[in-house]
Design a protein around this motif. Structure first.
Motif, PDB file in Angstrom:
ATOM      1  N   ASP A 183       1.680   6.198   3.657  1.00  0.00           N
ATOM      2  CA  ASP A 183       1.276   7.497   4.202  1.00  0.00           C
ATOM      3  C   ASP A 183      -0.239   7.712   4.026  1.00  0.00           C
ATOM      4  O   ASP A 183      -0.958   8.058   4.953  1.00  0.00           O
ATOM      5  CB  ASP A 183       2.088   8.588   3.482  1.00  0.00           C
ATOM      6  N   GLN A 184      -0.721   7.481   2.801  1.00  0.00           N
ATOM      7  CA  GLN A 184      -2.151   7.657   2.521  1.00  0.00           C
ATOM      8  C   GLN A 184      -2.992   6.637   3.293  1.00  0.00           C
ATOM      9  O   GLN A 184      -4.061   6.950   3.811  1.00  0.00           O
ATOM     10  CB  GLN A 184      -2.409   7.498   1.011  1.00  0.00           C
ATOM     11  N   ASN A 230      -8.559   2.126  -1.327  1.00  0.00           N
ATOM     12  CA  ASN A 230      -7.595   3.196  -1.030  1.00  0.00           C
ATOM     13  C   ASN A 230      -8.259   4.480  -0.551  1.00  0.00           C
ATOM     14  O   ASN A 230      -7.859   5.589  -0.944  1.00  0.00           O
ATOM     15  CB  ASN A 230      -6.699   3.479  -2.256  1.00  0.00           C
ATOM     16  N   CYS A 238       0.835  -1.217   0.000  1.00  0.00           N
ATOM     17  CA  CYS A 238       0.000   0.000   0.000  1.00  0.00           C
ATOM     18  C   CYS A 238       0.867   1.265   0.000  1.00  0.00           C
ATOM     19  O   CYS A 238       2.065   1.204   0.295  1.00  0.00           O
ATOM     20  CB  CYS A 238      -0.893   0.009   1.250  1.00  0.00           C
ATOM     21  N   ASN A 239       0.245   2.372  -0.305  1.00  0.00           N
ATOM     22  CA  ASN A 239       0.898   3.681  -0.117  1.00  0.00           C
ATOM     23  C   ASN A 239       0.744   3.994   1.375  1.00  0.00           C
ATOM     24  O   ASN A 239      -0.339   4.364   1.836  1.00  0.00           O
ATOM     25  CB  ASN A 239       0.182   4.719  -0.984  1.00  0.00           C
ATOM     26  N   GLU A 256      -1.463  -0.919  -3.767  1.00  0.00           N
ATOM     27  CA  GLU A 256      -1.135  -0.215  -5.023  1.00  0.00           C
ATOM     28  C   GLU A 256      -1.217  -1.169  -6.211  1.00  0.00           C
ATOM     29  O   GLU A 256      -1.041  -0.747  -7.348  1.00  0.00           O
ATOM     30  CB  GLU A 256       0.259   0.414  -4.942  1.00  0.00           C
TER      31      GLU A 256
END
Ligand SMILES: NC(=O)C1=CN([C@@H]2O[C@H](COP(=O)(O)OP(=O)(O)OC[C@H]3O[C@@H](n4cnc5c(N)ncnc54)[C@H](O)[C@@H]3O)[C@@H](O)[C@H]2O)C=CC1
Ligand code: BAL
Length: 501
Positions: free
Chosen positions: A284-285, A456, A281-282, A436
């Motif tokens: 921070d987001q 997300n 995953c990203n 992602e």
């Protein structure tokens, strides 16, 4: 027919707001047939704000008569969709004009941080009313292919008088979700809001009159669930009920329908939504959205992402950073009118006690309080944002809806394993996935047994997208075109244009 004047004096909002405290029937303020009142409390202090009238079955009967009359004489088929739409759009404009006062009432009565009530709850409310204002002249049936001697078509007709019973977690949003599609499609309404958070709905009634809705189109009978709520559920002249609240009460409403007139029932109930976070995953987001999905509205959201599954490769880093964010949220807990506040109180002593009971149960069953787990401060109903680790699927805190700021965090290895664990619940309202890898994210979103899935992101609900539950999370859908179908019944019209016997 009293009014109360509420004085608010702080940096976020200064002013006095007058609120009628009676019942609103036929565009008039009336006293209940059997006068009775309930205290309304500020959850940030535990102190009384006002006393409002509470009605009984007799008042529901009077409101239904007013709504029936309006349906037959001035609404329903009597007012074209374009006129209904204009009134809804005017209502939305008036809400926008008074946005600060409504946000202040939501904040004072429901404990929402003022800044959030003003930038999220109220814009969502206004958008919803406007959205359905746009639909009002676009609800129509179909011409059906039949034969040369028949004209066959359908009409999508309103039910007539609909009952609407709503809870306290999003007083204005829940009101808008119910009012918008019901009025757009030509129904008239008898509504009961939560006895704990009636102030903004009472203020809303003034705008119904100002916008120009005919008497009897929208009626508000405040009161308790076991009296007013039950009377709505059992009423022989209410042909549809829409409810948001606990699964327990949802079952009672279905039962009341079965025992009376088989009214159509739509239910928006509880949840125990999974948040699934993959290694790719990203980060921070994902941290920000996971916090939003879990802790928005102090965890008092039916779609809160309360079971957080983290893949093993990212687990330690995620927990460390998530804890730091939740610590910050704990530090931003306090007076809802303070501009630094991000986390307010729970709505009531009852909800506070219920949540603290779940926290105690988590501790007793061997889970670890990673952060939080205690009340915040000494007055009001504040609870620290809380994370439990070392949890197992059999624990109450993992199985049951807590409806508070309490997350249960678990580690997983594989996609197959986490899909099974995420779906191992009686609920199915919402689910969140973070990755992602687009293919995987969509695969998992499709595998969730839930009415909504967010890829997300956190709780990004919107007026045009259907909202409702699989399994024990509900029946039917709100929002979008889907809600229109739940407020209309289909009539088949067969016109003979040449068949002789
Ligand atoms: N889906 C959601 O958004 C909500 C879920 N809940 C869940 O329910 C739990 C308990 O909260 P409560 O306030 O007790 O929920 P509740 O289901 O009792 O209250 C919701 C609404 O239903 C009414 N009601 C209560 N009993 C009724 C009856 N017999 N017939 C008709 N209407 C009735 C209430 O007065 C209120 O207006 C929460 O902890 C949470 O788990 C609560 C509020 C909203
Ligand atoms: N019950 C509707 C919206 C929510 O609780 O998140």
């Amino acid at each position: 027919m009293s009014t109360t004047t509420i004085e608010i004096d702080n940096a976020a909002y200064t002013g006095s707001i007058s609120v009628h405290t009676g019942l609103f029937i036929d565009n008039k303020w009336v006293d209940p047939v059997e006068p009775d009142t309930a205290d309304v409390v500020n959850p940030a202090t535990g102190k009384k704000i006002a006393a409002i009238s509470v009605g009984s079955k007799k008042d529901v009967d009077i409101a239904v008569k007013a709504a029936q009359k309006a349906y037959k004489t001035s609404w329903g088929h009597k007012t074209p969709g374009r006129e209904r739409g204009k009134l809804l759009l005017r209502l939305a404009d008036l809400l926008e004009r008074d946005i600060d006062a409504f946000a202040a009432l939501e904040s004072l009565n429901a404990g929402k941080p003022f800044s959030i009530a003003k930038t999220q709850d109220m814009p969502g409310t206004i958008a919803h009313i406007r959205y359905y204002g746009g639909w009002a002249d676009k609800v129509h049936g179909k011409t059906i292919e039949s034969s040369e001697v028949k004209l066959a078509y359908t009409r999508h007709e309103p039910y007539g008088v609909v009952g609407q019973i709503i809870p306290w977690n999003f007083p204005m949003l829940m009101l808008a979700w119910k009012v918008g599609p019901a009025l757009a499609t030509g129904n008239t309404i008898v509504m009961k809001v939560s006895e704990m958070t009636p102030l903004s709905a009472l203020k809303f009634c003034e705008l119904v009159v100002e916008a120009g809705f005919p008497p009897g189109v929208f009626n508000l009978v405040n009161g308790y669930g076991t009296t007013v709520g039950q009377a709505i559920s059992e009423h022989m002249h209410i042909t549809k009920v829409a409810f948001t609240g606990s699964t327990l009460v949802g079952r009672k409403i279905l039962e009341a329908s079965a025992k009376t007139n088989l009214k159509v029932v739509t239910l928006e109930l509880g949840g125990k939504s999974p948040t699934v976070i993959f290694d790719d995953c990203n980060l921070d987001q994902t941290l920000k959205w996971t916090t939003h999905a879990m802790f928005a509205n102090m965890g008092q959201s039916c779609i809160a992402g309360t079971r957080i599954f983290i893949q093993e490769g990212i687990y330690d880093e995620f927990i460390q950073k998530f804890t730091a964010i939740v610590k910050g949220l704990g530090q931003a807990t306090g007076d809802p009118f303070d501009s630094n506040t991000q986390h307010g109180p729970q709505v009531s002593q009852t909800q506070f006690d219920r949540i603290m009971g779940y926290i105690a149960s988590g501790k007793e069953s061997g889970a670890t309080v990673h952060i939080g787990g205690e009340r915040h401060g000494t007055e009001g109903y504040f609870i620290q944002p809380t994370i439990f680790t070392d949890v197992t699927p059999d624990m109450k805190i993992v199985r049951e809806e807590i409806f508070g700021p309490v997350a249960a965090v678990m580690k997983f290895k594989t996609e197959e394993e986490v899909i099974e664990a995420a779906n191992a619940t009686d609920y199915g309202l919402s689910a969140y996935v973070f990755s992602e890898n687009v293919g995987r994210a969509i695969r998992v979103a499709h595998a969730f047994e839930s009415g909504s899935t967010f890829v997300n992101s956190g709780q990004l609900v919107e007026a045009g997208m259907p909202f409702g539950g699989y399994k024990s999370s509900g029946v039917g859908r709100e929002h979008g075109e889907y809600a229109l179908a739940t407020y209309t019944q289909v009539k088949a019209v067969h016109v003979n244009i040449g068949l002789l016997i």
